[in-house]
Design a protein around this motif. Sequence first.
Motif, short mmCIF file in Angstrom:
data_model
loop_
_atom_site.label_atom_id
_atom_site.label_comp_id
_atom_site.label_asym_id
_atom_site.label_seq_id
_atom_site.Cartn_x
_atom_site.Cartn_y
_atom_site.Cartn_z
N ASP A 146 0.85 -1.19 0.00
CA ASP A 146 0.00 0.00 0.00
C ASP A 146 0.89 1.24 0.00
O ASP A 146 1.30 1.75 1.05
CB ASP A 146 -0.91 0.00 1.23
N TRP A 147 1.20 1.73 -1.20
CA TRP A 147 2.11 2.86 -1.34
C TRP A 147 1.53 4.16 -0.81
O TRP A 147 2.28 5.09 -0.51
CB TRP A 147 2.51 3.02 -2.81
N TYR A 148 0.23 4.24 -0.69
CA TYR A 148 -0.40 5.49 -0.24
C TYR A 148 -0.67 5.50 1.26
O TYR A 148 -1.33 6.41 1.77
CB TYR A 148 -1.68 5.73 -1.03
N LEU A 165 3.79 4.86 5.57
CA LEU A 165 4.52 4.03 4.61
C LEU A 165 5.89 3.63 5.15
O LEU A 165 6.30 2.47 5.05
CB LEU A 165 4.67 4.79 3.29
N TRP A 218 5.62 -0.12 6.67
CA TRP A 218 5.94 -1.00 5.53
C TRP A 218 7.43 -1.12 5.23
O TRP A 218 7.95 -2.21 5.05
CB TRP A 218 5.22 -0.48 4.27
N LEU A 219 8.12 0.01 5.14
CA LEU A 219 9.49 -0.01 4.62
C LEU A 219 10.55 -0.29 5.68
O LEU A 219 11.57 -0.92 5.38
CB LEU A 219 9.79 1.30 3.89
N PRO A 263 8.78 2.11 -6.94
CA PRO A 263 7.35 2.23 -6.62
C PRO A 263 6.48 2.28 -7.88
O PRO A 263 6.71 3.12 -8.75
CB PRO A 263 7.28 3.57 -5.86
N VAL A 307 4.00 3.72 -8.93
CA VAL A 307 3.13 4.87 -8.66
C VAL A 307 3.27 5.87 -9.81
O VAL A 307 4.37 6.36 -10.07
CB VAL A 307 3.51 5.55 -7.32
N VAL A 318 3.84 10.46 -1.63
CA VAL A 318 4.69 9.27 -1.52
C VAL A 318 6.16 9.67 -1.62
O VAL A 318 7.00 9.24 -0.80
CB VAL A 318 4.34 8.23 -2.61
N LEU A 359 9.15 9.21 1.22
CA LEU A 359 10.40 8.49 0.96
C LEU A 359 11.61 9.36 1.29
O LEU A 359 12.56 8.89 1.94
CB LEU A 359 10.44 8.02 -0.50
#
Length: 374
Positions: free
Chosen positions: A80-82, A86, A90-91, A110, A112, A149, A153
């Motif tokens: 789920d990149w959004y 994040l 997730w990362l 990504p 995206v 996003v 990052l």
Amino acid sequence: MPLRLRPITRADHLAFIAARPSASHMQLPSWGDVKPDWRAESLGWFDEEGALVGVGLVLYRPLPKVKKYLAYMPEGPVIDWYSSDLGERWLEPMLAYLKQQGAFSVKMGPPVVVRRWSADAVKAAIADPAARRLRDAEATSYEPRAFDVADRLRRTGWQQTEPGGEDGFAAGQPRYVFQVPLSGRSLEEVHRGLNQQWRRNIKKAEKAGVEVVRGGYDDLPAFYGLYTETAERDRFIPRPLTYFQRMWTALTAEDPDRMRLYLARHEGDTLAAATMLAVGEHVWYSYGASTARKREVQPSNAMQWRMMADAHELGAAVYDLRGITDTLEDSDHLLGLLRFKVGTGGQAAEYLGEWDFPLNRLLHKALDLYMARR
């Protein structure tokens, strides 16, 4: 709370992707079999209830003389990149796990999309002397969440990288692609979306008797002969025939219709050939090849139209013609390929590009210097 991350089976990985509308073919378990110089591993993210909520194919490339690895997730992972958390959720678990495996640097792409340009907008940009790159032209649409996003990052230490080559350490996938939307459109509407030259060329090929057929494994050498001719003409280094044979074997073992080969023939002479990949509702024109002979019978237009029609029949939402140059200057030898793709009436799309996270800054810097010298 951070999600739990651990290796998963190929079957669980594939089942997760099969339950989604689509994912990149480079995030399939079989893609690891296509890349024997990399060690592949399927990873899964699990929530508090133990449900699998994300997957990723990671490829490990060893650093010469050291037991350290570049960890690469091409056009992935599938997460789920959004997500507003994040980085932490997730990362961070991914980076911690990959560091344990000996990774000195992590690269990911990504999936995206940032912005899109209609075919008309791209044509206008090509004609505009002030527009030297596609990014100089006003986009037709933007995805605001993509910028969020990118901000997340950067804030967590990821660095955006320029595209490289797919081989060795200079891993890289195209940031700019050209896509033909198929969802909600009849095949007649897709045909009407082609420009006049494309429609004329398709009709010309039909009148000349060009036949487009599907091939199989045994036809890969015929494709390869045209591919090497294309490589010489378009100034790129061709992959070996064994790469395509391995690709066919690996992908079709996972799904018999994952990879297709198309050949355009005229009076028994094979003039153009292309590979096509399908994952869920996304279909890609993967590798293309053609000869300089008999160009007047327009085999490439006929072949692409057959592939688009077959993608439509498969229920694809998009037919993806893959990478395009973002340089609009006449001196760029790839501008002709961009004009060819624009004729489909689709749209150019810019992805977020690839991002690096140096887990060992000294080794990461050493790799940068090594690649710069090479």
